[in-house]
Design a protein around this motif. Structure first.
Motif, PDB file in Angstrom:
ATOM      1  N   GLU A  96      -6.770   2.187   0.771  1.00 36.35           N
ATOM      2  CA  GLU A  96      -6.202   1.595   1.984  1.00 36.35           C
ATOM      3  C   GLU A  96      -5.039   0.677   1.624  1.00 36.35           C
ATOM      4  O   GLU A  96      -3.993   0.696   2.274  1.00 36.35           O
ATOM      5  N   LEU A  97      -5.224  -0.109   0.563  1.00 38.95           N
ATOM      6  CA  LEU A  97      -4.159  -1.009   0.118  1.00 38.95           C
ATOM      7  C   LEU A  97      -2.954  -0.211  -0.380  1.00 38.95           C
ATOM      8  O   LEU A  97      -1.808  -0.567  -0.105  1.00 38.95           O
ATOM      9  N   GLU A  98      -3.208   0.884  -1.090  1.00 37.72           N
ATOM     10  CA  GLU A  98      -2.105   1.719  -1.576  1.00 37.72           C
ATOM     11  C   GLU A  98      -1.244   2.207  -0.411  1.00 37.72           C
ATOM     12  O   GLU A  98      -0.011   2.172  -0.482  1.00 37.72           O
ATOM     13  N   LYS A  99      -1.879   2.631   0.673  1.00 30.92           N
ATOM     14  CA  LYS A  99      -1.133   3.087   1.850  1.00 30.92           C
ATOM     15  C   LYS A  99      -0.309   1.954   2.450  1.00 30.92           C
ATOM     16  O   LYS A  99       0.830   2.159   2.857  1.00 30.92           O
ATOM     17  N   ARG A 100      -0.894   0.761   2.479  1.00 28.79           N
ATOM     18  CA  ARG A 100      -0.159  -0.399   3.013  1.00 28.79           C
ATOM     19  C   ARG A 100       1.034  -0.740   2.122  1.00 28.79           C
ATOM     20  O   ARG A 100       2.122  -1.049   2.605  1.00 28.79           O
ATOM     21  N   ILE A 101       0.836  -0.664   0.808  1.00 28.16           N
ATOM     22  CA  ILE A 101       1.919  -0.952  -0.140  1.00 28.16           C
ATOM     23  C   ILE A 101       3.032   0.079   0.024  1.00 28.16           C
ATOM     24  O   ILE A 101       4.207  -0.260   0.019  1.00 28.16           O
ATOM     25  N   GLU A 102       2.639   1.335   0.175  1.00 28.55           N
ATOM     26  CA  GLU A 102       3.618   2.404   0.387  1.00 28.55           C
ATOM     27  C   GLU A 102       4.425   2.135   1.654  1.00 28.55           C
ATOM     28  O   GLU A 102       5.651   2.289   1.667  1.00 28.55           O
ATOM     29  N   HIS A 103       3.750   1.696   2.708  1.00 38.29           N
ATOM     30  CA  HIS A 103       4.417   1.377   3.970  1.00 38.29           C
ATOM     31  C   HIS A 103       5.380   0.202   3.796  1.00 38.29           C
ATOM     32  O   HIS A 103       6.429   0.156   4.427  1.00 38.29           O
ATOM     33  N   GLU A 104       5.038  -0.732   2.917  1.00 42.49           N
ATOM     34  CA  GLU A 104       5.887  -1.897   2.650  1.00 42.49           C
ATOM     35  C   GLU A 104       7.082  -1.542   1.758  1.00 42.49           C
ATOM     36  O   GLU A 104       7.977  -2.345   1.553  1.00 42.49           O
ATOM     37  N   GLY A 105       7.056  -0.361   1.155  1.00 43.51           N
ATOM     38  CA  GLY A 105       8.185   0.082   0.344  1.00 43.51           C
ATOM     39  C   GLY A 105       8.127  -0.330  -1.116  1.00 43.51           C
ATOM     40  O   GLY A 105       9.130  -0.302  -1.815  1.00 43.51           O
ATOM     41  N   ILE A 106       6.946  -0.702  -1.622  1.00 43.25           N
ATOM     42  CA  ILE A 106       6.843  -1.090  -3.039  1.00 43.25           C
ATOM     43  C   ILE A 106       5.898  -0.177  -3.820  1.00 43.25           C
ATOM     44  O   ILE A 106       5.425  -0.512  -4.870  1.00 43.25           O
TER      45      ILE A 106
END
Length: 134
Positions: A96-106
């Motif tokens: 879930e965190l990986e998806k959020r990080i991907e959405h944040e662009g990092i």
């Protein structure tokens, strides 16, 4: 200065190990969520489809999701400036965190995602050092 981060995470705790050229720092972030309980079966009202009421279970799920979003935002703020990130933990939180990080662009900074059980701070620190120093 190079900044490498190892992160052990579940839905309740995040343990962040920050390695720089000359130091190691361990940070804890705790979620305000308790254990998320899911009930089997339907607890929805028996009224016609268009008139369904919001149940207490729906409210609990929504509250859990909102608190989880706040928690993930705190974790992302703590790891945002890392050169590389290693994420590990026992459950769904790492994905879930990986998806959020991907959405944040990092996302480009994530080197590894691994499933591991609960570890002590010292075990987490040793795992992060081993990963980045090899």
């Amino acid at each position: 200065m190079k900044k490498e981060i190892g992160l052990w995470i579940d839905h309740r705790d995040a343990i962040i190990v920050i390695l720089t050229d000359d130091a190691e720092e361990i940070t804890h972030i705790t979620s305000s969520n308790g254990k998320h309980v899911r009930y089997s079966g339907s607890s929805h009202s028996k009224t016609p489809q268009g008139l369904k009421e919001v149940t207490s279970e729906d409210q609990r799920d929504r509250k859990f999701g909102n608190q989880l979003n706040i928690y993930y935002d705190e974790v992302i703020a703590a790891i945002r400036d890392a050169d590389s990130i290693q994420i590990f933990g026992p459950g769904e939180a790492k994905g879930e965190l990986e998806k959020r990080i991907e959405h944040e662009g990092i996302k480009a900074h994530i080197l590894a995602i691994e499933t591991v059980d609960k570890l002590t701070d010292r075990q987490i620190s040793a795992k992060v050092r081993e990963h980045f120093l090899i």
